[in-house]
Write a protein that holds these residues in place. Structure first.
Motif: not given
Length: 432
Positions: A88-101, A310-325
């Protein structure tokens, strides 16, 4: 005297009541509270200045937001996100690799971005390469990440070496026969000691040989590994033969003290497979004595194919600030951000409008033929979209190691590994 005392008393009672009202009228408006977003990125703390410089433009439009960067090595990011989400300590956003997306999306780590895209009419998803969106942006029809760049392998070649031995430059007509013929002509014992010290080529990703020969890694229904089929293991045998039969590619022993990319930049390998990012990272500083360019990967017996990611950006499901993320993700994949990265890092932008502009195609210096990378997106392929894709890729790579050094045929290696992967696919499928 009594009247004066009463008057003073009244004054003392009224002033404390009026004072806050009077001061309140002059008090400036209270500033909004700063919101801190946590974003996981690859690298080390040494990269912090580069990231903070990039974020300055984001702060101009979001003055009450600050981003706390959490630096993690690429190969550990997935597990960090997994553990953080479970705790329950997920970040708000993250870089994501296609290797483990896909493994991450299948475990529910990301927020569904579809509603955000549908709401924000100014965000044009159609500007992104559809192959890239489907590769490491969507999972089971839902949009979980926005790709930022494309890492697609093309074939760099040493033009000076080609000229020295009067070998024609590679082009779109080249197939595996042309490729092998050129590699043989470029492979030399330059100092006459009886040992090869200049090679025609480096090997490409193993997946590319399977696909180009008409093979597949897994079945369409994702329940069976197909490496035990002739199209797959015969393609891999050609890969092995480049080293162990034809001796036109360096062996593991040859690369004991030097990497494959260093062999190319030092002028000891004629052809090398890599992405556009290799230019500023290696070639610009290490290539001293020759001219190079880039060409398409040679066609196999069935088709032209190359591995990409390649790389992507994602909003984490556990983020408490999804709109800003989401605002942060939009910024990271904006035209301006991708244009800057294309110029500084020569990463292929995921946005069509930026990739096909001067920002990428007409960068100064070699290679001249950068359009090769964009063309490769059409025939590039990513890892199979299964929850165990990262684990599967690692197991296959390890199982092919004896084939790589010539101790085992590709057929024997594939016959051994295919049942293992099939069992894994069926086990993972039953647990979903």
């Amino acid at each position: 005297m009594l009247n004066m005392t009463k008057s003073k008393l009244a004054l003392f009672l009224i002033v404390p009541i009026l004072l806050p009202l009077i001061c309140g009228c002059a008090k400036p408006k209270q500033e909004e509270k700063t919101v801190f977003l946590r974003m996981v990125v690859w690298g080390t703390a040494a990269d912090e200045r580069k990231w903070n410089d990039k974020l300055k433009a984001f702060y101009k439009t979001h003055p009450n937001v600050r981003v706390r960067l959490e630096f993690v090595p690429n190969d550990r990011t997935f597990y960090k996100l997994l553990i953080a989400t479970a705790g329950n300590k997920a970040p708000d956003a993250s870089v994501v690799s296609s290797m483990w997306f896909v493994p991450a999306a299948s475990k529910g780590l990301f927020a569904d971005l579809g509603p955000f895209v549908a709401r924000d009419k100014d965000f044009d998803l159609d500007d992104f390469y559809p192959e890239v969106i489907s590769g490491w942006g969507k999972y089971r029809g839902k949009l979980y990440a926005i790709p930022a760049g494309v890492d697609v392998a093309a074939m760099y070649y040493n033009k000076t070496m080609f000229d020295r031995y009067k070998v024609p430059y590679p082009d779109e007509s080249w197939d595996w026969d042309d490729y092998l013929d050129a590699a043989r002509k470029l492979t030399k014992d330059t100092d006459g000691d009886g040992r090869i010290d200049q090679w025609g080529t480096n090997q490409n990703w193993w997946q590319s040989y399977v696909w180009a020969n008409g093979g597949e890694i897994i079945s369409e229904d994702k329940t069976r590994c197909l490496l035990d089929q002739p199209e797959a293991y015969e393609g891999l045998q050609f890969m092995s033969d480049l080293r162990n039969k034809y001796h036109v590619a360096p062996t593991a022993k040859d690369m004991a003290d030097i990497s494959s990319i260093k062999l190319f930049t030092s002028g000891r390998v004629g052809m090398h497979f890599s992405g556009s990012w290799a230019v500023p990272l290696y070639f610009e500083k290490d290539v001293k004595d020759f001219v190079y360019d880039v060409a398409p990967v040679p066609k196999g017996p069935k088709c032209r194919a190359t591995f990409y990611g390649g790389a992507s950006y994602a909003v984490m499901r556990g983020s408490r600030h999804k709109e800003l993320a989401w605002e942060l993700v939009k910024f990271m994949v904006s035209k301006e951000s991708l244009r800057e990265r294309a110029i500084k890092e020569q990463v292929i932008p995921s946005r069509i409008s930026v990739a096909e502009s001067n920002a990428f195609l007409n960068l100064p210096g070699p290679p001249k033929n950068r359009k090769v990378f964009l063309d490769a997106i059409k025939y590039g392929r990513s890892l199979p979209a299964v929850p165990c894709s990262e684990e599967m890729n690692s197991i296959i790579g390890n199982d092919l190691s004896r084939m790589q050094i010539g101790e085992e045929s590709a057929k024997d290696a594939c016959m051994r590994t295919a049942p293992r992967i099939t069992d894994m696919l069926r086990y993972k499928s039953n647990r979903e």
